[in-house]
Design an enzyme around this catalytic site. Structure first.
Site, PDB file in Angstrom:
ATOM      1  N   ARG A  97       0.880  -1.426   0.622  1.00  0.00           N
ATOM      2  CA  ARG A  97      -0.179  -0.422  -0.136  1.00  0.00           C
ATOM      3  C   ARG A  97       0.705   0.846   0.538  1.00  0.00           C
ATOM      4  NH1 ARG A  97      -2.441   1.078   4.364  1.00  0.00           N
ATOM      5  NH2 ARG A  97      -3.190   3.485   3.802  1.00  0.00           N
ATOM      6  N   LYS A 162       3.122  -7.363  11.692  1.00  0.00           N
ATOM      7  CA  LYS A 162       3.032  -7.369  10.426  1.00  0.00           C
ATOM      8  C   LYS A 162       3.199  -9.513   9.916  1.00  0.00           C
ATOM      9  CE  LYS A 162       1.263  -5.418   6.463  1.00  0.00           C
ATOM     10  NZ  LYS A 162       1.118  -4.168   6.104  1.00  0.00           N
ATOM     11  N   ARG A 297      -0.679   4.138  12.754  1.00  0.00           N
ATOM     12  CA  ARG A 297       0.358   3.372  14.196  1.00  0.00           C
ATOM     13  C   ARG A 297      -0.373   3.537  15.635  1.00  0.00           C
ATOM     14  NH1 ARG A 297       5.034   5.554  11.351  1.00  0.00           N
ATOM     15  NH2 ARG A 297       4.653   4.756   9.132  1.00  0.00           N
TER      16      ARG A 297
HETATM   17  C1  BTN Z   1       0.421  -3.573   2.409  1.00  0.00           C
HETATM   18  O1  BTN Z   1       0.123  -4.395   3.475  1.00  0.00           O
HETATM   19  O2  BTN Z   1       0.991  -2.786   1.775  1.00  0.00           O
HETATM   20  C2  BTN Z   1      -0.041  -4.899   1.112  1.00  0.00           C
HETATM   21  C3  BTN Z   1       1.005  -5.786   0.882  1.00  0.00           C
HETATM   22  C4  BTN Z   1       0.663  -6.778  -0.466  1.00  0.00           C
HETATM   23  C5  BTN Z   1       1.518  -7.600  -1.523  1.00  0.00           C
HETATM   24  C6  BTN Z   1       0.940  -8.186  -2.363  1.00  0.00           C
HETATM   25  S1  BTN Z   1       2.109  -9.513  -2.697  1.00  0.00           S
HETATM   26  C7  BTN Z   1       1.431 -10.121  -4.112  1.00  0.00           C
HETATM   27  C8  BTN Z   1       0.685  -9.289  -4.042  1.00  0.00           C
HETATM   28  N1  BTN Z   1       1.928  -8.720  -5.463  1.00  0.00           N
HETATM   29  C9  BTN Z   1       1.535  -7.278  -4.899  1.00  0.00           C
HETATM   30  O3  BTN Z   1       2.941  -6.497  -5.575  1.00  0.00           O
HETATM   31  N2  BTN Z   1       1.582  -7.314  -4.421  1.00  0.00           N
HETATM   32  C10 BTN Z   1       0.435  -8.047  -3.549  1.00  0.00           C
END
Ligand code: BTN
Length: 299
Positions: A97, A162, A297
């Site tokens: 994100r 996380k 946070r």
């Molecule tokens: C987050 O918590 O910021 C979201 C993370 C999402 C990661 C996944 S891995 C599969 C898909 N491909 C990516 O490039 N991102 C999502």
């Protein structure tokens, strides 16, 4: 195998650059520091629920790609992406994100993206990201991971660390037709060196349980839960996903800081409203916040 020692050495070096930990044993050869289970289309398909089997139109397992979500986004204009699933052992530009990178060295995570096309956007489209958090939490709970929590908007956490995240990307009209790319990443067995690239406290499945959960089983169970949510959205069934999200929310009553692009706001968390907005008491007043470019946070 009819290849030279140099060719083997080069392959080993390549795997190391992708994050695989390999030991060289003098005079004998190479050895993985810990065993890995590679993703298998066949194994995943064999463990899908009947609903997932019906809705999954194509399942693609890649060894290496920039990002499974980018892979699907790039195909949007040229191919029918509806119900297409992409998994990868390694993402060179995994995305999180708010423009963050998603770090997941080779075979150390479950990186999965699902494309879905809605002709008419369901009423609950704005809640899809939270629902996918529920699908992930259900998956891990069913596989025996305990003390799971969801942190708004879409982190999967254990004791504030996380474990995974959801990245939802939409293309099209808000009311439909709209293409949705659901990207989910779960930390499975993160090598120590990867932690240096991650700017928050993280955990992974292998540190939480000694059960040696199969990555293929996790992927199949996750897909089964994702497709179940999508089916219910398609059918317009009124579900209690939001209540389930609230049951995983461990932050109600805790002090937190909300980081917006132009300011920081402190308050006491009060969960989410029926639109999925974050509720927080700020200076004695209950306020709501949309996820957008916001970072939370918890203190
Ligand atoms: C987050 O918590 O910021 C979201 C993370 C999402 C990661 C996944 S891995 C599969 C898909 N491909 C990516 O490039 N991102 C999502």
């Amino acid at each position: 195998m009819d290849i030279s020692r140099t060719a083997i050495w080069k392959s080993i070096k390549h795997l190391e650059t992708l994050g695989l930990q390999i030991e060289a044993v003098r005079g004998r050869g190479y050895c993985l520091v810990s065993p890995i289970e590679l993703l298998s289309e066949k194994k995943i398909k064999s463990e899908l629920s009947p609903t997932a089997r019906q809705f999954c139109n194509e399942l693609i397992v890649l060894f290496k790609t920039e990002s499974t979500s980018s892979f699907l986004l790039n195909r949007l204009s040229s191919e029918n992406n509806h119900g297409v699933v992409v998994l990868a052992e390694y993402q060179s530009k995994g995305r999180g994100r708010r423009g963050n990178q998603w770090v997941s060295p080779l075979a150390s995570g479950v990186c999965i993206s699902v494309a879905w096309h809605f002709d008419v956007a369901p009423n609950a489209l704005g809640l899809l990201s939270l629902y996918m958090g529920v699908a992930t939490a259900r998956t891990l709970s069913a596989l025996g991971v305990t003390e799971l929590g969801l942190k708004w908007p879409n982190d999967i956490v254990i004791k504030d660390k996380k474990l995974g995240g959801v990245l939802l990307e939409l293309r099209g009209e808000a009311s439909g037709p709209v293409d949705v790319i659901i990207g989910i990443g779960i930390n499975y067995d993160l090598p120590c060196f990867a932690l240096a690239d991650i700017d928050k406290e993280v955990t992974d499945i292998c540190s939480l349980t000694e059960m040696h959960l199969s990555r293929n089983k996790i992927a199949a169970t996750l897909l089964s839960n994702i497709f179940e949510v999508l089916e219910e959205l398609e059918l317009g069934v009124s579900t209690d996903f939001l209540d389930e999200w609230r049951q995983y929310d461990q932050s109600v009553g805790r002090r937190a800081k909300l980081i917006l692009p132009d300011q920081e706001i402190e308050g006491i968390l009060q969960g989410v409203d029926n639109q999925g907005l974050l509720l927080m008491i700020v200076d004695g007043q209950l306020k709501s916040f949309a996820s957008g470019e916001v970072s939370l946070r918890i203190q």
